[in-house]
Design an enzyme around this catalytic site. Structure first.
Site, PDB file in Angstrom:
ATOM      1  N   GLU A   1      70.604  91.315  -0.351  1.00 17.10           N
ATOM      2  CA  GLU A   1      70.841  90.911   1.039  1.00 17.10           C
ATOM      3  C   GLU A   1      72.322  90.749   1.373  1.00 17.10           C
ATOM      4  OE1 GLU A   1      66.734  88.440   1.917  1.00 17.10           O
ATOM      5  OE2 GLU A   1      68.426  87.353   1.078  1.00 17.10           O
TER       6      GLU A   1
ATOM      7  N   HIS B   1      75.583  86.141  -0.450  1.00 15.47           N
ATOM      8  CA  HIS B   1      75.086  84.786  -0.704  1.00 15.47           C
ATOM      9  C   HIS B   1      76.197  83.875  -1.227  1.00 15.47           C
ATOM     10  CE1 HIS B   1      70.745  85.335   0.059  1.00 15.47           C
ATOM     11  NE2 HIS B   1      70.975  86.585  -0.317  1.00 15.47           N
TER      12      HIS B   1
ATOM     13  N   ASP C   1      74.215  80.013  -4.275  1.00 20.98           N
ATOM     14  CA  ASP C   1      73.824  80.664  -3.034  1.00 20.98           C
ATOM     15  C   ASP C   1      74.679  80.075  -1.910  1.00 20.98           C
ATOM     16  OD1 ASP C   1      72.119  82.067  -0.995  1.00 20.98           O
ATOM     17  OD2 ASP C   1      70.841  82.342  -2.747  1.00 20.98           O
TER      18      ASP C   1
END
Length: 639
Positions: free
Chosen positions: A347, A280, A206
């Site tokens: 995301e 990410h 991440d």
């Protein structure tokens, strides 16, 4: 005398006996509190007593069965001071049998006064039957300290036939936002396996750290696994400063991973690695800045705000990005034996792609209408790449945007909608909706919980049903709890956030939501608190805390109090003193006395305090009520 428990709810009832053949094996308050509760169970009044004179019988040519016997001994030895040998005519038999009704993970367990017979189709079923056996032993079996020699290790006589409702029963641990050691990861796997969970989803990469050694790309861990040390609230932290040493972090070597995989396999737990792309990606971009669209960040993110400001997405316009991903996935596929690899896809900020001439050129060349289709193009290529390596792709529900790759499997976290859409289109799904499965959220009154951002109570997790209406049940593999670690800096806190909500999810996914019974479940949770204490496993007692719901009625502030558990007494004060059972007892919504500044609340059960003392200012209550804007007050949830 025997008693057949006809329903799932009654299967959780207390086991009591006053007519036991061995008077040491049962008393009037003896309780049988299994999580997950079995599908079918008959409880007798007698019991089996485990002693060092017992032994285990099994097919010694079967390495899995031998491993389960070793596991059983590892679990009982610290507290009992003995292990059981494997012999031809033992009192405990592990036996594989041909019974199609049990499936791959079901088992039949028969405990009698003189012997125990555990049968299953596959070794996994034997393992899960062993978990049931261990839970039926006294709580002290969980202790790491040898108990007195006169301690009786009794197991109630039962006849159990059991198998899981769903094949995917898991927990996810995020090791990027905060670093957890190899030993802690294995402890987490051991704890979830004890509740018949069979999937460990390992979120390995991440923005805040790349945790997996990729030998062909050494900078991923040399650089990407480390950041400046920080404490304080996530997203409010000071950026890593120029020249500041990056000392916080760590990574797993491939040898570490092999050790974890062997440990998990012994517990029949699948390990699903996640490499979160194309977003990410700060840690990857810091290690290999040439993968960015424009300018890679200077340092691995420490928990400071960056979304939309700093690049964290791989450049899809560069072919070198796909060469990078091929190297990563080649090593991941070779290392992890499971058929699934999770590639994230969630995301993903697309603003830099919109500005990037290479990404725009890729869109034009591939006739892609927008950046959502550009992400879909990337996911399709990842799917093809994994297929070449004999693997299947799993991604978060954002991979639906722009069109889903043909062989992709969807993990639905933004509610159930993504999973419904994917399942109806013929894709397998794993349901992980935030309101039931995000165990990084508050599990009770926020003012007495560690900092996070939203609510998921124990009762919310227990009410989870992975199969929504209109979706073929066979398309839903199951579900899992997700522990994101932004606000989870230590392993002790990871345990606190996981248990008991993980127990609730374990029961729903094994026993089936149609047979769940909240009033039968929470008393068993209390018994497992005792077992966790013996094992020094941390957990949350938030289910005991009062639920505080302020609201406005005709512009007048009022407060409703409630509890997850029936029979809880709630006491309160407005006079700045600590509440107890001698202060006013809650019976109806409260009006705020004139000039009051504080409301203090505590919960009692059976005349004893059980919840934390909650202290809220009237100003805070008014702020919550204004935020909620409710005209009615039937909902006790705080969000």
């Amino acid at each position: 005398m025997k008693r057949t428990l006809l329903s799932f709810a009654t299967a959780a009832l207390l086991f009591t006996s006053t007519s036991c053949a061995d008077k040491t094996c049962a008393t009037a308050d003896k309780e049988l509190a299994l999580i997950p509760v079995p599908q079918e169970m008959t409880v007798g009044s007698d019991c089996f007593t485990l002693t060092r004179r017992a032994s285990i019988t099994l097919d010694t040519s079967n390495e899995d069965l031998k491993g389960i016997a070793q596991y059983f001994n590892e679990k009982i030895a610290p507290a009992t001071g003995f292990t059981l040998p494997v012999e031809k005519h033992g009192k405990i038999e592990f036996k594989l049998t041909d019974d199609a009704a049990l499936g791959d993970e079901g088992y039949h367990l028969k405990v009698k006064h003189g012997d125990i017979i555990l049968t299953a189709n596959k070794p996994a079923g034997i393992f899960y039957g062993v978990q049931t056996l261990l839970q039926m032993l006294p709580a002290e079996i969980k202790s790491t300290t040898e108990q007195p020699t006169d301690k009786k290790w009794t197991i109630p006589c039962v006849d159990i036939t059991d198998k899981p409702q769903f094949p995917w029963r898991g927990l996810m641990l995020d090791v990027s936002r905060h670093w957890f050691t190899k030993e802690e990861v294995m402890k987490y796997i051991d704890e979830l396996a004890e509740y018949k969970m069979n999937v460990f989803h390992w979120h390995l990469t991440d923005d805040q750290g790349w945790r997996l050694e990729i030998k062909s790309l050494p900078k991923l861990t040399e650089v990407g696994a480390w950041r400046a040390p920080r404490v304080g609230q996530w997203w409010q932290r000071e950026r890593q400063q120029p020249g500041e040493e990056a000392t916080y972090g760590g990574f797993y070597t491939q040898e570490d991973v092999k050790e974890v995989l062997a440990y998990a396999a012994k517990r029949f737990v699948r390990v699903i690695p996640e490499i979160d792309v194309p977003g990410h990606g700060v840690a990857a971009l810091v290690a290999y800045p040439e993968l960015a669209c424009m300018k890679a960040p200077d340092a691995v993110n420490v928990g400071n705000k960056f979304y939309g400001e700093d690049e964290n997405t791989l450049c899809i316009g560069k072919e070198s990005t796909f060469e990078f991903m091929d190297k990563v996935l080649t090593e991941v596929a070779a290392l992890f034996p499971d058929e699934y690899i999770h590639i994230g896809g969630d995301e993903c900020f697309k603003g830099f792609w919109h500005k990037c001439p290479r990404c725009q050129a890729r869109m034009k060349a591939e006739n892609l209408k927008n950046e959502e289709e550009l992400q879909s193009y990337f996911i399709h290529r990842m799917g093809d790449m994994l297929k070449e390596k004999g693997k299947k792709l799993v991604g978060w529900d954002e991979i639906l945007e722009g069109g889903l790759a043909p062989d992709a499997n969807v993990m639905s976290w933004r509610g159930m909608e993504g999973g419904i859409k994917a399942a109806q289109a013929g894709h397998h799904v794993i349901m992980t909706p935030t309101n039931h499965c995000y165990i990084d959220l508050w599990q009770g009154e926020p003012s007495v919980e560690p900092d996070t951002y939203s609510m998921c109570r124990l009762k919310d997790s227990y009410s989870f049903n992975p199969v929504p209406e209109g979706v073929p049940a066979e398309m839903v593999l199951g579900g899992q709890g997700n522990l994101w670690a932004e606000s989870v800096p230590t392993f002790r806190h990871a345990e606190y956030m996981t248990w008991p909500r993980g127990w609730a999810l374990a029961e729903v996914l094994w026993s089936g939501p149609a047979k769940s019974d909240w009033n039968g479940f929470w008393p068993r949770v209390e018994k497992h608190f005792v077992r966790a204490d013996q094992a020094d496993i941390n957990y949350a007692r938030s289910m005991y805390n009062a639920i505080v719901s302020p609201y406005l009625q005709d512009d007048v502030l009022k407060v409703e109090l409630g509890s997850e558990i029936d029979g809880t007494d709630i006491y309160y004060t407005f006079d700045n003193t600590d509440p107890d059972r001698h202060t006013p007892k809650y019976s109806e919504p409260l009006s705020i006395p004139k000039n009051a500044t504080w409301l203090r609340i505590v919960t009692y059960r059976d005349g004893k305090p059980v919840g934390k003392v909650i202290t809220l200012t009237v100003k805070e209550l008014a702020k919550r009520a204004e935020k909620d804007k409710r005209t009615t007050h039937g909902n006790l949830d705080v969000s």
